[in-house]
Every structure is written in C-alpha cells, then in structure tokens.
Motif scaffolding. Structure first.
Motif, PDB file in Angstrom:
ATOM      1  N   GLU A 161       0.855  -1.192   0.000  1.00  0.00           N
ATOM      2  CA  GLU A 161       0.000   0.000   0.000  1.00  0.00           C
ATOM      3  C   GLU A 161       0.887   1.236   0.000  1.00  0.00           C
ATOM      4  N   HIS A 164      -0.270   7.423  -3.628  1.00  0.00           N
ATOM      5  CA  HIS A 164       0.042   7.753  -5.023  1.00  0.00           C
ATOM      6  C   HIS A 164      -0.953   8.805  -5.504  1.00  0.00           C
ATOM      7  N   GLN A 167      -3.874   9.484  -3.152  1.00  0.00           N
ATOM      8  CA  GLN A 167      -4.782   8.397  -2.795  1.00  0.00           C
ATOM      9  C   GLN A 167      -3.973   7.157  -2.430  1.00  0.00           C
ATOM     10  N   TRP A 169      -3.078   3.433  -2.751  1.00  0.00           N
ATOM     11  CA  TRP A 169      -3.147   2.398  -3.782  1.00  0.00           C
ATOM     12  C   TRP A 169      -2.366   1.175  -3.343  1.00  0.00           C
ATOM     13  N   GLY A 171       0.005  -1.366  -5.034  1.00  0.00           N
ATOM     14  CA  GLY A 171       0.763  -1.404  -6.273  1.00  0.00           C
ATOM     15  C   GLY A 171       2.086  -2.095  -6.056  1.00  0.00           C
ATOM     16  N   PRO A 180       0.648   1.620  -9.742  1.00  0.00           N
ATOM     17  CA  PRO A 180      -0.595   1.364  -8.999  1.00  0.00           C
ATOM     18  C   PRO A 180      -1.461   0.318  -9.692  1.00  0.00           C
ATOM     19  N   LYS A 183      -7.042   0.733  -6.112  1.00  0.00           N
ATOM     20  CA  LYS A 183      -7.238   1.731  -5.056  1.00  0.00           C
ATOM     21  C   LYS A 183      -7.568   0.997  -3.758  1.00  0.00           C
ATOM     22  N   SER A 184      -6.967   1.441  -2.671  1.00  0.00           N
ATOM     23  CA  SER A 184      -7.148   0.762  -1.388  1.00  0.00           C
ATOM     24  C   SER A 184      -8.606   0.729  -0.954  1.00  0.00           C
TER      25      SER A 184
END
Length: 188
Positions: A161, A164, A167, A169, A171, A180, A183-184
């Motif tokens: 995590e 990025h 936000q 992410w 990746g 990425p 999205k978390s």
C-alpha cells in the motif's frame, strides 16, 4: 491453394522470429484482410481460428498500429486488420532481483519479452460494470498486451500500500518505479 501476393511478400521480407522494422516501412495501403484478433489474443481469418503458432508469430512480427488502427506491413504492402482490444496477452511474469531493485519481465502469447522499466509502459483500465482492474503492458512500439488473470494475481503478491497522487493504492515496484494496481478503498 496458391499463396497470395501478400503472403509471398511476408515470407520474402521477414526472417527469423523477431519483429520486423515496421516503423521504417511506409508502403501503400492495399485494403483490409479478414483477420481479427479477439479479446483473448486469438487470431482468426474469415471467422476460422488460426492455430498455427508459426503463422501467428509471423503476422505478429509485422503488426503495426497507426492512430487507432492495426495493420500488417511489409516493405511493399500494408493491409488493415481488426483487433478487439489489444493484440497480445501477457501470459508469463518473471521477477528479476538485483540487489535492492526488482524488475518485472513479461512474456506474451506470441513470445515477445519486455521488461517493465518506464512508467508509461504500464496502464490500468477499469471495467465499467464491475470496476475490476485490467492491466496492460506496452510490448513494442505502441502495441500493448493485456496481462492475464494468473499474472495479475502474481503482481498482487508483490503489492504494497502506497500513497500515489493523493490516494492510497496497492501497487508494485519495478525498476524502482511505483505502478498502482488497485485503489485501497476498493478493497474495503
């Protein structure tokens, strides 16, 4: 069945199994062929699947994309073909570790190999209906491969995590560049 003029030109000008220098060729457009590549990377001619790997690799080696159209190109001819999504599927991933650096190598269904070294080599799109990620890798000269499901899950194994562009992410890193994937907040 006699080979077409196009087939003769392909055989005459392409040697070995490496991509031809299609970026150097600007032959006249000779029309469209009934060749189609589906979303799974399968090649079809007149609705019949082409199953000869050698022929598929030969065609893949003379494939060129101009704007949003795909062509098979020789020094003397250019013919249009249809591609449903992208022409290749990345079916294998190798992870190369040198000291602190990780580098991902992708191999496609036609045998092309590419190393993920630059940020613009990778893109991720999301299915509108499910918001499911669909990652792609640039294989060569504006020709992309969709990363298959098993390879995607291998990438997820390497994810961390990271913040990025403001936000969170999940990746992975390749060549010390963050790529990425998800999205978390999509994981909640």
């Amino acid at each position: 069945m006699q080979p077409s003029e196009f087939e003769k030109n392909v055989a005459k000008h392409i040697k070995g199994s490496k991509p031809a220098p299609v970026h150097l060729w600007s032959p006249p457009f000779c029309g469209d062929l009934e060749i189609h590549i589906d979303t799974n990377g399968r090649w079809f001619y007149q609705k019949s699947e082409i199953k000869r790997d050698r022929l598929i690799k030969l065609f893949a080696n003379i494939l060129k994309k101009e704007n949003e159209k795909y062509f098979l190109v020789t020094p003397v001819e250019k013919v249009g073909i249809t591609v449903a999504d992208v022409p290749f599927i990345a079916t294998e991933i190798d992870v190369i570790t040198e000291e602190q650096n990780i580098l991902f190598k992708f191999t496609t269904n036609v045998g092309d190999e590419t190393y993920l070294k630059e940020y613009d080599q990778f893109k991720i799109l999301f299915k509108k209906s499910t918001d499911e990620p669909q990652p792609y890798i640039n294989v060569r000269s504006n020709l992309f491969a969709k990363i298959d499901r098993k390879s995607f899950y291998r990438l997820v194994d390497y994810c961390t995590e990271t913040l990025h562009k403001g936000q969170k992410w999940l990746g992975f890193h390749s060549n010390n560049i963050f790529f990425p994937l998800i999205k978390s907040e999509q994981l909640d």
